[in-house]
Each structure stands twice: as C-alpha cells, then as structure tokens.
Design an enzyme around this catalytic site. Sequence first.
Site, short mmCIF file in Angstrom:
data_model
loop_
_atom_site.label_atom_id
_atom_site.label_comp_id
_atom_site.label_asym_id
_atom_site.label_seq_id
_atom_site.Cartn_x
_atom_site.Cartn_y
_atom_site.Cartn_z
N ASP A 181 0.90 -1.16 0.00
CA ASP A 181 0.00 0.00 0.00
C ASP A 181 0.93 1.20 0.00
OD1 ASP A 181 -1.48 2.27 0.85
OD2 ASP A 181 -3.07 0.91 1.47
N HIS A 182 0.97 1.92 -1.11
CA HIS A 182 2.03 2.93 -1.22
C HIS A 182 1.86 4.08 -0.22
CE1 HIS A 182 -0.73 5.23 -3.81
NE2 HIS A 182 0.03 6.27 -3.56
N HIS A 188 -5.84 2.81 1.26
CA HIS A 188 -5.17 4.03 1.74
C HIS A 188 -5.87 4.68 2.94
CE1 HIS A 188 -3.13 3.23 -1.88
NE2 HIS A 188 -3.85 3.97 -2.70
C1 BG6 Z 1 -3.78 4.90 -6.17
C2 BG6 Z 1 -5.14 5.00 -6.82
O1 BG6 Z 1 -3.70 3.76 -5.38
O2 BG6 Z 1 -3.56 6.05 -5.37
C3 BG6 Z 1 -5.24 6.27 -7.64
O3 BG6 Z 1 -5.36 3.88 -7.65
C4 BG6 Z 1 -4.88 7.48 -6.81
O4 BG6 Z 1 -6.54 6.42 -8.19
C5 BG6 Z 1 -3.56 7.28 -6.08
O5 BG6 Z 1 -4.79 8.59 -7.68
C6 BG6 Z 1 -3.32 8.39 -5.09
O6 BG6 Z 1 -2.01 8.31 -4.61
P1 BG6 Z 1 -1.26 9.60 -4.09
O7 BG6 Z 1 0.02 9.08 -3.54
O8 BG6 Z 1 -1.09 10.51 -5.26
O9 BG6 Z 1 -2.14 10.22 -3.05
#
Ligand code: BG6
Length: 505
Positions: free
Chosen positions: A191-192, A254
């Site tokens: 989960d990034h 997230h």
């Molecule tokens: C991804 C989603 O996991 O996270 C995207 O699939 C989203 O739709 C993105 O734009 C958001 O990541 P961050 O790091 O830009 O908040």
Amino acid sequence: MTKTAMTTARPADPCCLVIFGASGDLTHRLLIPALYNLGVAGLLPDAFALIGVARSQSSSEAFRADLAQSLPKFATREVDKAVAEKVLACVAYVEGEPDDPQTYQKIGRELERIERERPTRGNRLFYLATPPTAFAPIGSRLGESGLAREDNGAWRRIIVEKPFGTDLASAQALNQKLLGILHEDQIYRIDHYLGKETVQNILVLRFANGLFEPIWNRDHIDHVQITVAEALTVGRRGSYYDATGALRDMVPNHLFQLLSLVAMEPPSRFAADAVRAGKAELLDAVQLQSRDEALRNAVRAQYGAGYVENRAVEAYRETKDVAPDSTTETYVALKVMIDNWRWAGVPFYLRTGKALRAKLSEVAIKFKQAPFAMFRDTPIDRLAENFLVIGIQPNECIGLKFNAKIPGPSIAIGGVGMTFKYEDYFDAAPSTGYESLIYDCMIGDSILYPRADGIEAGWRVVQPFIDAWREEGAQGLATYRAGSEGPAEADRLIAQDGRRWRQIA
Ligand code: BG6
C-alpha cells in the site's frame, strides 16, 4: 537548522528482483526510480540483478536500454550515470504470458544463470506489478514451478500490488490462494501510502511523545476527519476506474491505513507483528453497518464538468472508456464508528474523491470544545475549534489550532495556529515513496505491509456499502461540479451531527 536524513541502515540483502508487468507504467515511473534512489543512498546490495517479465516482445539488451532511457525522465533527482549503470548492471528480460508454464521455465533458466554469475545467494523477490487479474495465476505458477520455494537459506518473497481483491470474497480467495503457496512472511501486500514519511510518522507522533496519548480518546476527542482529495481526474484510467470506483480504489487500502494508524492501540513493540496485529485489531473493531445504516452513513457521487485549477474538465461520464450511463462513484464520504473502549461514540468521517478543488490529504483530529461558561458575560461569542492536523500531502506538516487572546485592553479571542513543517527541519531528498517499501521487503521487515487479516478486515467494513450501492444503482448517486469541494450531500452527512468538513484548499 535542517537535519539531513542520516541513515545507519545497512544495504539490503543480495537478491534478484523479478518484475512481472515490466513494460508497464509502474515499473518505469516508480520502481526503477526507487531502485535508483536506493542505489544513491548505498542501500542496494552490490549483488543485485533484475529480471523483467512482460508480454511484449523485447530482449534483455532492449529492455536495459529502455530502462536507462526512461530513468532520467521519471527520476526524482538528477541521474548520476555511474549509479544508474550499477543499478542496471545486470538486467534480463523474459517475454511471456503470466499464466503460461513456459514463462516460468524461462524465468527459472535466467535465475539460475544469474545466480551462477552473481552472488545473489539465491534470494528472489517477485514483484507483481501487473493488473490484478494476473495476481492469482502468477501466484499459482510460481508455486507449481518451485521458483518461490525457500531452500538452502535463500529467501523467496513476493510483493503484490494493489488492489488486493475487489471485495471481501475475492480478497479472501486471493489470500487463500497465496497462502496455499507461500507463508505469510513471504507475502508483502503493498500500500504505497505506507511509504509516505508523513504516514509513517503518525505512529511516532502518537507513541514517541508523552503528550498526545493521554488525550487520544473519547474523553477528549470530538471526532476525526480523514481526507484524501485529488485534483486529478480519472484521465486515461477510464476502464480500470469505471470498474472500480472511489470506494474500492481508495478506502479499504489508503484511507483505512490512515484510520488504523491514527486509531490503533499502542503496540507493545515497534515490530512488524505487533504493529500489524494492532492495525488489524482496530479495523476489526470498526462497526459493520446494516444496509440501511450503510445508505444513511455514506455519500457517493460522480463529478460533472467544471474547472479544476483553471483547467476545463469534462464530466466523468464523458471520459474515454467510461460508460455513458456509468453509476461508478468518483467521490465517497463515510461515517464510521469504532466499537472499542477508546473510541466509543467518536465518529470518524472519511472522504476521498477525484477532480476536487485541490490535492489535499490530511488527518484532522478535533478536540472537544472548552466549556464556554466562563466567557458568557464577555464580548466573546464563540471559541475557535481545537484541531490537530496531520498534513500528509502536499503540505507535509503537523499543525495545532487553538485559541489565543487578541492583544488589546479588552478580552477578545482569536483562533491561531502552530505548525511544524517537515521542510523546516529535515532535508529529505525527493523520493518516489517506494524506496522504503522495497528496501524493507529486501531485508525481510514487513512492518509497512498489511497482513492478510488486516486486508480482510478492511474489506469487511466496506462490503455493506458495496452491496447497498449495487442494489441501489443510479438511485442515490449524487453529483458534484469538477473543481468543487464535493457534493452538498457530503456536507449534509456531517452537518446532521452538528459538524462540518474542513476546507479543501
Ligand atoms: C492509487 C489510486 O492507489 O492512489 C489512484 O489507484 C490514486 O486512483 C492514487 O490517484 C493516489 O495516490 P497519491 O500518492 O497521489 O495520493
């Protein structure tokens, strides 16, 4: 004075990284730049090799040249040729279908060759950067081919990209499939959001300071707001997004990671198992909603045409690869309650959406009002609200809002703020957010990776919303103007409890 991020970390274990989906966007945009950053920081092992696996026709030479060429475009800093050459010193390419046993024979031959030529100690990291439909087939084939079997002290791990399942049943099935092939400690579900420093810092803020924990409960906290707002539209991801929607795309992963870090009990140790168990336990304590409750406590909406940051934006339904009568939500707001002693009666309001007024991710903790009684006979008519705001992005900060006396002979009170900004204290080099996640996997630390039970607990909470909305179809789908702060229905959701959202600005 700023402090440069100093690391006492050791280089990761020698290993060969096998990327499935190697010709894709993720590999070029994030994974290779992250590996490069690890190389710059001296955290990549000397004995490192990379195998790219994809359907498209290519060769090892062409693949290496392609990565070398795209790196400067996506790198988060200027590329030092010597470091880039070291990172890409040993690159191979395997062309093949993810579900074809022959692909795995070819990968096996490349791995054996590399393992003879470089002291990678037989350690293998398989990165599933493919569309989610390929996760289970790749898992099965890795199992059948024996490529992921641990032996002779060598480790074998896999990183699974998101989305991990599309609902509770599919997440359970995927866990079951993978756990039939690998042990839990070999599976890293990415989960990034957990790669973001500001997200990791939530635990440090809460548990490395003596002042927050005693007031971090229902006696002192009125409610919590978690916002992940994006100015981005769905853009070119129409076909993925229209089948997914804001709820599945953002919430069980997230937003629930943020929720669990903010609300979990203090783990006994800062170690993977204790932290992951605490997070899973928290998600397990989120009240499951009946169909009626789910409809009452959630708002889903789709953006219409508008302007975002002065750019004209077409309506979601006009987007390429989106059905013209799509009922997929691009915005969602939810109210959830946590059934435990600490949080009983404290609502958590969550919202996320695309094509909103601005990009803003934050966790805002609203403390209970001070009793007004003492000021009743003064000119003061109200007190400002006490908020602790954890700014995740783009403003990486922690801010406290409180009341102060406005200087002057009579009593007047104004809301003021104290803000800690990361940039004022730390000189962190820009990163992709994947560096610590990849590094941790290479050293076998899964503290930043959710466990099977945590993933399933998250899906269990969102499942009633998925089911209720499926039944409702277009009914109850609100709209909002692109570039706005979301639908009026979301304002009503929180206003019916006498509260209001913080501004998205
Ligand atoms: C991804 C989603 O996991 O996270 C995207 O699939 C989203 O739709 C993105 O734009 C958001 O990541 P961050 O790091 O830009 O908040």
